[in-house]
Design a protein around this motif. Structure first.
Motif, PDB file in Angstrom:
ATOM      1  N   PRO A  58       0.118   2.061 -17.671  1.00  0.00           N
ATOM      2  CA  PRO A  58       1.533   2.196 -18.013  1.00  0.00           C
ATOM      3  C   PRO A  58       2.437   1.713 -16.890  1.00  0.00           C
ATOM      4  CG  PRO A  58       0.602   4.330 -17.436  1.00  0.00           C
ATOM      5  CD  PRO A  58      -0.551   3.365 -17.505  1.00  0.00           C
ATOM      6  N   GLN A  59       1.915   1.697 -15.658  1.00  0.00           N
ATOM      7  CA  GLN A  59       2.699   1.247 -14.513  1.00  0.00           C
ATOM      8  C   GLN A  59       1.748   0.765 -13.431  1.00  0.00           C
ATOM      9  OE1 GLN A  59       5.570   4.133 -13.409  1.00  0.00           O
ATOM     10  NE2 GLN A  59       6.630   2.822 -11.963  1.00  0.00           N
ATOM     11  N   TYR A  60       2.123  -0.282 -12.711  1.00  0.00           N
ATOM     12  CA  TYR A  60       1.241  -0.858 -11.707  1.00  0.00           C
ATOM     13  C   TYR A  60       1.538  -0.296 -10.326  1.00  0.00           C
ATOM     14  CZ  TYR A  60      -0.459  -4.422 -14.943  1.00  0.00           C
ATOM     15  OH  TYR A  60      -1.052  -5.080 -15.992  1.00  0.00           O
ATOM     16  N   ASP A  61       0.551  -0.355  -9.451  1.00  0.00           N
ATOM     17  CA  ASP A  61       0.660   0.194  -8.110  1.00  0.00           C
ATOM     18  C   ASP A  61       0.223  -0.879  -7.117  1.00  0.00           C
ATOM     19  OD1 ASP A  61       0.321   1.761  -5.725  1.00  0.00           O
ATOM     20  OD2 ASP A  61       0.250   3.523  -7.005  1.00  0.00           O
ATOM     21  N   THR A  62       0.808  -0.860  -5.916  1.00  0.00           N
ATOM     22  CA  THR A  62       0.467  -1.862  -4.911  1.00  0.00           C
ATOM     23  C   THR A  62      -0.970  -1.730  -4.421  1.00  0.00           C
ATOM     24  OG1 THR A  62       1.368  -0.410  -3.192  1.00  0.00           O
ATOM     25  CG2 THR A  62       2.836  -2.067  -4.087  1.00  0.00           C
ATOM     26  N   GLU A  63      -1.589  -0.590  -4.622  1.00  0.00           N
ATOM     27  CA  GLU A  63      -2.977  -0.405  -4.193  1.00  0.00           C
ATOM     28  C   GLU A  63      -3.944  -1.277  -5.001  1.00  0.00           C
ATOM     29  OE1 GLU A  63      -4.287   3.672  -3.325  1.00  0.00           O
ATOM     30  OE2 GLU A  63      -2.204   4.253  -3.439  1.00  0.00           O
ATOM     31  N   LEU A  64      -3.462  -1.861  -6.073  1.00  0.00           N
ATOM     32  CA  LEU A  64      -4.296  -2.761  -6.865  1.00  0.00           C
ATOM     33  C   LEU A  64      -4.574  -4.068  -6.122  1.00  0.00           C
ATOM     34  CD1 LEU A  64      -2.637  -2.344 -10.379  1.00  0.00           C
ATOM     35  CD2 LEU A  64      -4.921  -1.580  -9.729  1.00  0.00           C
ATOM     36  N   ILE A  65      -3.755  -4.372  -5.108  1.00  0.00           N
ATOM     37  CA  ILE A  65      -3.901  -5.638  -4.392  1.00  0.00           C
ATOM     38  C   ILE A  65      -5.288  -5.780  -3.767  1.00  0.00           C
ATOM     39  CG2 ILE A  65      -3.017  -7.081  -2.520  1.00  0.00           C
ATOM     40  CD1 ILE A  65      -1.126  -6.832  -4.884  1.00  0.00           C
ATOM     41  N   PHE A 114       8.094 -16.517  -8.006  1.00  0.00           N
ATOM     42  CA  PHE A 114       8.038 -15.148  -7.497  1.00  0.00           C
ATOM     43  C   PHE A 114       7.047 -15.019  -6.339  1.00  0.00           C
ATOM     44  CE2 PHE A 114       9.571 -12.905 -11.640  1.00  0.00           C
ATOM     45  CZ  PHE A 114      10.816 -13.489 -11.471  1.00  0.00           C
ATOM     46  N   LEU A 115       5.887 -15.688  -6.468  1.00  0.00           N
ATOM     47  CA  LEU A 115       4.894 -15.604  -5.406  1.00  0.00           C
ATOM     48  C   LEU A 115       5.377 -16.297  -4.131  1.00  0.00           C
ATOM     49  CD1 LEU A 115       1.460 -16.119  -7.232  1.00  0.00           C
ATOM     50  CD2 LEU A 115       2.322 -14.032  -6.148  1.00  0.00           C
ATOM     51  N   SER A 116       6.121 -17.384  -4.294  1.00  0.00           N
ATOM     52  CA  SER A 116       6.682 -18.072  -3.125  1.00  0.00           C
ATOM     53  C   SER A 116       7.676 -17.173  -2.407  1.00  0.00           C
ATOM     54  CB  SER A 116       7.373 -19.375  -3.557  1.00  0.00           C
ATOM     55  OG  SER A 116       6.452 -20.274  -4.125  1.00  0.00           O
ATOM     56  N   ASP A 117       8.489 -16.472  -3.178  1.00  0.00           N
ATOM     57  CA  ASP A 117       9.449 -15.540  -2.603  1.00  0.00           C
ATOM     58  C   ASP A 117       8.719 -14.403  -1.883  1.00  0.00           C
ATOM     59  OD1 ASP A 117      12.171 -14.465  -2.267  1.00  0.00           O
ATOM     60  OD2 ASP A 117      11.489 -12.898  -3.632  1.00  0.00           O
ATOM     61  N   MET A 151       0.378 -10.012 -16.938  1.00  0.00           N
ATOM     62  CA  MET A 151      -0.252  -9.050 -16.046  1.00  0.00           C
ATOM     63  C   MET A 151       0.048  -9.399 -14.589  1.00  0.00           C
ATOM     64  SD  MET A 151      -4.309  -8.115 -15.646  1.00  0.00           S
ATOM     65  CE  MET A 151      -4.694  -9.679 -14.851  1.00  0.00           C
ATOM     66  N   ILE A 152      -0.044 -10.694 -14.248  1.00  0.00           N
ATOM     67  CA  ILE A 152       0.238 -11.133 -12.879  1.00  0.00           C
ATOM     68  C   ILE A 152       1.701 -10.876 -12.519  1.00  0.00           C
ATOM     69  CG2 ILE A 152       0.374 -13.143 -11.356  1.00  0.00           C
ATOM     70  CD1 ILE A 152      -2.481 -12.162 -11.883  1.00  0.00           C
ATOM     71  N   LEU A 153       2.609 -11.146 -13.445  1.00  0.00           N
ATOM     72  CA  LEU A 153       4.032 -10.898 -13.203  1.00  0.00           C
ATOM     73  C   LEU A 153       4.295  -9.413 -12.961  1.00  0.00           C
ATOM     74  CD1 LEU A 153       5.621 -13.318 -15.821  1.00  0.00           C
ATOM     75  CD2 LEU A 153       5.870 -13.470 -13.337  1.00  0.00           C
ATOM     76  N   ASN A 154       3.584  -8.552 -13.694  1.00  0.00           N
ATOM     77  CA  ASN A 154       3.731  -7.114 -13.493  1.00  0.00           C
ATOM     78  C   ASN A 154       3.194  -6.689 -12.131  1.00  0.00           C
ATOM     79  OD1 ASN A 154       4.973  -6.472 -15.940  1.00  0.00           O
ATOM     80  ND2 ASN A 154       3.044  -6.252 -17.017  1.00  0.00           N
ATOM     81  N   LEU A 155       2.117  -7.310 -11.695  1.00  0.00           N
ATOM     82  CA  LEU A 155       1.562  -7.011 -10.377  1.00  0.00           C
ATOM     83  C   LEU A 155       2.548  -7.398  -9.270  1.00  0.00           C
ATOM     84  CD1 LEU A 155      -2.157  -8.160 -10.738  1.00  0.00           C
ATOM     85  CD2 LEU A 155      -1.385  -5.864 -10.170  1.00  0.00           C
ATOM     86  N   ILE A 156       3.162  -8.565  -9.423  1.00  0.00           N
ATOM     87  CA  ILE A 156       4.144  -9.022  -8.438  1.00  0.00           C
ATOM     88  C   ILE A 156       5.330  -8.068  -8.406  1.00  0.00           C
ATOM     89  CG2 ILE A 156       5.715 -10.887  -7.779  1.00  0.00           C
ATOM     90  CD1 ILE A 156       3.758 -12.811  -9.245  1.00  0.00           C
ATOM     91  N   HIS A 171      -0.237 -13.509   3.043  1.00  0.00           N
ATOM     92  CA  HIS A 171      -1.646 -13.267   2.702  1.00  0.00           C
ATOM     93  C   HIS A 171      -1.774 -12.650   1.316  1.00  0.00           C
ATOM     94  CE1 HIS A 171      -5.868 -12.186   3.238  1.00  0.00           C
ATOM     95  NE2 HIS A 171      -5.570 -10.972   2.798  1.00  0.00           N
ATOM     96  N   ASP A 172      -0.930 -11.666   1.025  1.00  0.00           N
ATOM     97  CA  ASP A 172      -0.990 -10.989  -0.279  1.00  0.00           C
ATOM     98  C   ASP A 172      -0.591 -11.937  -1.406  1.00  0.00           C
ATOM     99  OD1 ASP A 172      -1.727  -8.346   0.650  1.00  0.00           O
ATOM    100  OD2 ASP A 172       0.279  -8.210   1.483  1.00  0.00           O
ATOM    101  N   ALA A 173       0.419 -12.765  -1.164  1.00  0.00           N
ATOM    102  CA  ALA A 173       0.890 -13.705  -2.189  1.00  0.00           C
ATOM    103  C   ALA A 173      -0.203 -14.714  -2.537  1.00  0.00           C
ATOM    104  CB  ALA A 173       2.142 -14.438  -1.700  1.00  0.00           C
ATOM    105  N   ILE A 174      -0.861 -15.259  -1.526  1.00  0.00           N
ATOM    106  CA  ILE A 174      -1.930 -16.223  -1.773  1.00  0.00           C
ATOM    107  C   ILE A 174      -3.119 -15.541  -2.447  1.00  0.00           C
ATOM    108  CG2 ILE A 174      -3.661 -17.690  -0.635  1.00  0.00           C
ATOM    109  CD1 ILE A 174      -1.495 -18.511   1.350  1.00  0.00           C
ATOM    110  N   GLY A 175      -3.378 -14.282  -2.073  1.00  0.00           N
ATOM    111  CA  GLY A 175      -4.464 -13.520  -2.698  1.00  0.00           C
ATOM    112  C   GLY A 175      -4.246 -13.340  -4.190  1.00  0.00           C
ATOM    113  N   ILE A 176      -3.014 -13.015  -4.581  1.00  0.00           N
ATOM    114  CA  ILE A 176      -2.696 -12.840  -6.001  1.00  0.00           C
ATOM    115  C   ILE A 176      -2.800 -14.179  -6.732  1.00  0.00           C
ATOM    116  CG2 ILE A 176      -0.855 -12.283  -7.645  1.00  0.00           C
ATOM    117  CD1 ILE A 176       0.105 -10.141  -5.754  1.00  0.00           C
TER     118      ILE A 176
END
Length: 216
Positions: A184-191, A55-58, A92-97, A65-70
């Motif tokens: 309950p739900q993740y947001d991109t601002e968590l990056i 998923f991170l490769s995709d 948790m990481i899968l939910n963030l992605i 930059h964001d993928a490597i950061g995660i």
């Protein structure tokens, strides 16, 4: 006489594929890392490491930059947390992605909708009161003095993220992970928060490693 499967002998192992895939990923070769992680995943579809790498490769093909950061955050958390927590961290990481991929921005609405249920049986403290106290006291002093079962109430989404950033700045990384895990739900601002936390975790891991070397 037994039949020898030559293809099986020459087939690379899952670990070997993951190692090559990770190297390609960190070098920015996201298409190659995707192909390698995909091969590893088909060897064991239950392996969450391969799934995360896939998923991170995709994701990296558009947001390198964001993928490597995660990924770096993921590795840092694994290094700090007990081995028994690995599956929880992977989920948790899968939910963030997934949150990044779907560009979900409904976190605050969900929080407000579930507010009464979340507060039931807890001592509620409005975050605005904490902000007032911050004018005369340190965050560590305030946070350390909160009741064990206290539940914070946020009137604005920006206040919630401000609170999370204060957790990171004051080295409450475990508390941050618990808050993220309980959302309950993740947001991109968590990056951006993840990037901040990752720097803290890397420093913590380096200190632990240096201490271990000095004791040997």
């Amino acid at each position: 006489m037994q039949t020898i499967n030559v293809k099986a002998i020459n087939m690379p192992s899952k670990k070997s594929l993951q190692k090559k895939a990770t190297k390609s990923f960190l070098e920015g070769n996201f298409q190659q890392s995707f192909n390698l992680f995909q091969n590893a995943f088909w060897l064991d579809t239950n392996d969450l490491d391969s799934k995360i790498g896939l998923f991170l490769s995709d994701m990296g093909m558009d947001f390198g930059h964001d993928a490597i950061g995660i990924y770096e955050f993921y590795q840092s958390v694994l290094a700090c947390e007990p081995r028994a927590s690995k599956v929880r961290i992977q989920k948790m990481i899968l939910n963030l992605i997934e949150a990044f991929d779907n560009k979900t921005h409904h976190l605050f609405a969900v929080m407000q909708h579930n507010r009464d249920a979340m507060l039931e049986g807890y001592d509620a403290i409005n975050y605005t009161d904490i902000k007032t106290l911050l004018k005369t006291k340190s965050f560590k002093e305030i946070y350390g003095g909160l009741p064990f079962n206290a539940k914070l109430v946020f009137s604005r989404k920006s206040d919630f993220y401000e609170f999370l950033s204060l957790l990171v700045k004051n080295d409450y990384i475990d508390a941050l992970l618990n808050y993220i895990d309980a959302l309950p739900q993740y947001d991109t601002e968590l990056i951006s928060l993840i990037e901040m936390a990752n720097h803290k975790l890397e420093a913590k891991n380096k200190l632990k490693k240096d201490k271990k070397i000095s004791n040997e």
